[in-house]
Write a protein that holds these residues in place. Structure first.
Motif, PDB file in Angstrom:
ATOM      1  N   ARG A 239       1.296  -2.501  23.425  1.00  0.00           N
ATOM      2  CA  ARG A 239       0.188  -1.550  23.504  1.00  0.00           C
ATOM      3  C   ARG A 239       0.631  -0.175  23.014  1.00  0.00           C
ATOM      4  NH1 ARG A 239      -3.061   0.063  29.085  1.00  0.00           N
ATOM      5  NH2 ARG A 239      -4.462   1.610  28.123  1.00  0.00           N
ATOM      6  N   GLY A 240      -0.227   0.432  22.205  1.00  0.00           N
ATOM      7  CA  GLY A 240       0.072   1.749  21.666  1.00  0.00           C
ATOM      8  C   GLY A 240       0.834   1.731  20.360  1.00  0.00           C
ATOM      9  N   GLU A 241       1.228   0.537  19.887  1.00  0.00           N
ATOM     10  CA  GLU A 241       1.992   0.441  18.647  1.00  0.00           C
ATOM     11  C   GLU A 241       1.075   0.619  17.442  1.00  0.00           C
ATOM     12  OE1 GLU A 241       5.313  -2.489  16.548  1.00  0.00           O
ATOM     13  OE2 GLU A 241       4.293  -3.103  18.388  1.00  0.00           O
ATOM     14  N   SER A 242       1.557   1.309  16.437  1.00  0.00           N
ATOM     15  CA  SER A 242       0.812   1.547  15.198  1.00  0.00           C
ATOM     16  C   SER A 242       1.634   1.024  14.027  1.00  0.00           C
ATOM     17  CB  SER A 242       0.531   3.041  15.020  1.00  0.00           C
ATOM     18  OG  SER A 242      -0.188   3.272  13.817  1.00  0.00           O
ATOM     19  N   ILE A 243       1.019   0.201  13.176  1.00  0.00           N
ATOM     20  CA  ILE A 243       1.724  -0.418  12.054  1.00  0.00           C
ATOM     21  C   ILE A 243       1.074   0.026  10.752  1.00  0.00           C
ATOM     22  CG2 ILE A 243       2.376  -2.597  10.978  1.00  0.00           C
ATOM     23  CD1 ILE A 243       2.268  -3.871  13.730  1.00  0.00           C
ATOM     24  N   PRO A 244       1.854   0.595   9.824  1.00  0.00           N
ATOM     25  CA  PRO A 244       1.279   1.048   8.548  1.00  0.00           C
ATOM     26  C   PRO A 244       1.084  -0.105   7.574  1.00  0.00           C
ATOM     27  CG  PRO A 244       3.623   1.525   8.608  1.00  0.00           C
ATOM     28  CD  PRO A 244       3.278   0.927   9.947  1.00  0.00           C
ATOM     29  N   ILE A 245       0.134   0.077   6.648  1.00  0.00           N
ATOM     30  CA  ILE A 245      -0.145  -0.900   5.595  1.00  0.00           C
ATOM     31  C   ILE A 245      -0.058  -0.190   4.246  1.00  0.00           C
ATOM     32  CG2 ILE A 245      -1.896  -2.406   4.571  1.00  0.00           C
ATOM     33  CD1 ILE A 245      -3.088  -2.731   7.367  1.00  0.00           C
ATOM     34  N   ARG A 246       0.627  -0.825   3.301  1.00  0.00           N
ATOM     35  CA  ARG A 246       0.679  -0.307   1.931  1.00  0.00           C
ATOM     36  C   ARG A 246       0.769  -1.495   0.985  1.00  0.00           C
ATOM     37  NH1 ARG A 246       1.610   4.650  -0.461  1.00  0.00           N
ATOM     38  NH2 ARG A 246       1.829   5.562   1.610  1.00  0.00           N
ATOM     39  N   LEU A 247      -0.333  -1.810   0.329  1.00  0.00           N
ATOM     40  CA  LEU A 247      -0.415  -2.977  -0.542  1.00  0.00           C
ATOM     41  C   LEU A 247      -0.750  -2.527  -1.966  1.00  0.00           C
ATOM     42  CD1 LEU A 247      -0.530  -6.042  -1.023  1.00  0.00           C
ATOM     43  CD2 LEU A 247      -2.906  -6.012  -0.262  1.00  0.00           C
ATOM     44  N   PHE A 248       0.159  -2.802  -2.906  1.00  0.00           N
ATOM     45  CA  PHE A 248      -0.023  -2.407  -4.301  1.00  0.00           C
ATOM     46  C   PHE A 248      -0.807  -3.505  -5.040  1.00  0.00           C
ATOM     47  CE2 PHE A 248       3.533   0.021  -2.825  1.00  0.00           C
ATOM     48  CZ  PHE A 248       3.440   1.234  -3.493  1.00  0.00           C
ATOM     49  N   LEU A 249      -1.933  -3.128  -5.630  1.00  0.00           N
ATOM     50  CA  LEU A 249      -2.801  -4.107  -6.289  1.00  0.00           C
ATOM     51  C   LEU A 249      -2.355  -4.438  -7.712  1.00  0.00           C
ATOM     52  CD1 LEU A 249      -6.324  -2.807  -5.179  1.00  0.00           C
ATOM     53  CD2 LEU A 249      -4.985  -4.672  -4.183  1.00  0.00           C
ATOM     54  N   SER A 250      -1.526  -3.586  -8.306  1.00  0.00           N
ATOM     55  CA  SER A 250      -1.184  -3.754  -9.721  1.00  0.00           C
ATOM     56  C   SER A 250      -0.436  -5.060 -10.000  1.00  0.00           C
ATOM     57  CB  SER A 250      -0.355  -2.564 -10.209  1.00  0.00           C
ATOM     58  OG  SER A 250       0.822  -2.427  -9.420  1.00  0.00           O
ATOM     59  N   GLY A 251       0.198  -5.630  -8.996  1.00  0.00           N
ATOM     60  CA  GLY A 251       0.969  -6.847  -9.216  1.00  0.00           C
ATOM     61  C   GLY A 251       0.161  -8.121  -9.121  1.00  0.00           C
ATOM     62  N   TYR A 252      -1.141  -8.015  -8.924  1.00  0.00           N
ATOM     63  CA  TYR A 252      -1.965  -9.209  -8.724  1.00  0.00           C
ATOM     64  C   TYR A 252      -3.027  -9.342  -9.809  1.00  0.00           C
ATOM     65  CZ  TYR A 252       0.218  -8.944  -4.130  1.00  0.00           C
ATOM     66  OH  TYR A 252       1.134  -8.889  -3.118  1.00  0.00           O
ATOM     67  N   GLU A 253      -3.476 -10.574  -9.993  1.00  0.00           N
ATOM     68  CA  GLU A 253      -4.470 -10.868 -11.022  1.00  0.00           C
ATOM     69  C   GLU A 253      -5.871 -10.630 -10.457  1.00  0.00           C
ATOM     70  OE1 GLU A 253      -5.963 -14.704 -13.628  1.00  0.00           O
ATOM     71  OE2 GLU A 253      -3.927 -14.699 -12.804  1.00  0.00           O
ATOM     72  N   LEU A 254      -6.390  -9.453 -10.741  1.00  0.00           N
ATOM     73  CA  LEU A 254      -7.694  -9.050 -10.217  1.00  0.00           C
ATOM     74  C   LEU A 254      -8.649  -8.753 -11.364  1.00  0.00           C
ATOM     75  CD1 LEU A 254      -6.439  -6.561  -7.474  1.00  0.00           C
ATOM     76  CD2 LEU A 254      -7.322  -8.851  -7.056  1.00  0.00           C
TER      77      LEU A 254
END
Length: 354
Positions: A239-254
């Motif tokens: 409880r109270g933990e915060s987890i950051p997210i950082r996802l780079f889209l350039s490496g995927y076929e979009l």
């Protein structure tokens, strides 16, 4: 590609103006391979030269030579019908005889190309030039594809996505993404904050899911593909933990988001937050995002604008759906296929709770 008839025959080729300096872009073919084609944008003139080369000496009688610029949608389950949304024709030569190899200039001025080229699981949108040398027995036909990219322009304002979800009396989390419209080279930045943790979570991941929808009404087909997976955490949070997210889209076929293209198909993208507990029960929450193609030359007004998020109804995956005002409930992953057939912002559960 040439089709031969009795007697004299000819080979047709197409040379585009400025092709030696024009960018090329990859496009996926139906069999999964990749071809490079010359890249054009909406409103650009398509011009060049058609070369008709006689295979041997003598004359070639023909019933006319024409070139077409075509934009069409091909649905793989309805291959007999090609839906043309752009069709332009220019006559290069009237019926007559060819006694030597000949070249013809052509130009489609500022031609409209409203949609981006696309090859998917059940549909293909393509642009191509087609030259037809009409003969008495068998026509000679040459096709050449081009790739079209659409560039999007948005105001600078881009509101973040923020939502609280959970399982009643068991889990309460808050997640936030920095925006909901991203360009193809963008980075998804966000965070997950745990307000209440009373179940043993094994791991959590963020997925980017592409949903291709073809047809309409009872003949609607949905094809889901997981483009990217990003492991947020491995182990039990507190409880109270915060987890950051950082996802780079350039490496995927979009591809860019495509909504109701010529009333034939759509391509949408979703961020899928997945939690797995120690009993291997999977819970998830999907949030739609928009992906767009930004011009290579970055300008301020090419930044994305965000539409406000609409809250959704959620369940915990048990046979009995629950109605909570806050927090919203996570959905069991096994119910996604059934939920896709309902309204996108409403989810019902059909799994069993262990």
């Amino acid at each position: 590609m040439s089709f031969f008839s009795f007697g004299q025959s000819a080979e047709v080729s197409i040379v585009l103006d400025g092709q030696e300096n024009r960018r090329q872009a990859e496009i996926k073919t139906e069999d999964g391979k990749r071809d490079k084609c010359y890249l054009y944008f909406d409103g650009e003139t398509v011009s060049g030269k058609v070369n008709v080369t006689l295979k041997k000496s003598g004359k070639l009688e023909h019933q006319g030579i024409k070139i077409e610029f075509i934009g069409q949608i091909e649905l793989y389950y309805d291959r007999g019908n090609h839906h043309e949304f752009t069709s332009l024709v220019k006559e290069l030569a009237r019926p007559g005889e060819l006694t030597q190899s000949t070249s013809y200039n052509f130009e489609f001025s500022q031609v409209e190309k409203p949609y981006e080229s696309y090859t998917g699981a059940n549909v293909r949108l393509r642009y191509f030039l087609r030259v037809t040398l009409v003969k008495r027995i068998a026509d000679t036909v040459k096709e050449q594809d081009i790739v079209v990219h659409t560039l999007s322009q948005y105001p600078e304002m881009n509101t973040s996505i923020k939502m609280e979800v959970g399982i009643e009396d068991c889990l309460h989390i808050e997640f936030e993404y920095n925006k909901s419209k991203y360009h193809l080279q963008d980075v998804i930045v966000g965070k997950i904050y745990f307000l209440l943790v009373r179940i043993k979570i094994k791991y959590m991941e963020l997925q980017v899911i592409k949903r291709e929808t073809t047809g309409s009404g009872p003949n609607t087909f949905n094809e889901n593909e997981t483009i990217a997976k990003y492991e947020i955490m491995d182990g039990a949070p507190v409880r109270g933990e915060s987890i950051p997210i950082r996802l780079f889209l350039s490496g995927y076929e979009l591809t860019p988001t495509m909504k109701d293209i010529n009333k034939k198909f759509s391509v949408r993208y979703y961020l899928n937050l997945v939690l797995v507990d120690e009993e291997e029960r999977r819970y998830f929450k999907q949030q739609e995002i928009t992906i767009f193609r930004r011009a290579d030359k970055v300008r301020k007004n090419y930044q994305a604008a965000l539409s406000h998020h609409n809250p959704s109804l959620l369940s915990d995956g048990s046979g009995n759906s629950k109605s909570l005002s806050q927090p919203q409930q996570l959905e069991r992953e096994g119910e996604e296929q059934e939920g896709n057939r309902k309204e996108e912002e409403k989810v019902e559960a059909d799994g069993e709770k262990s």
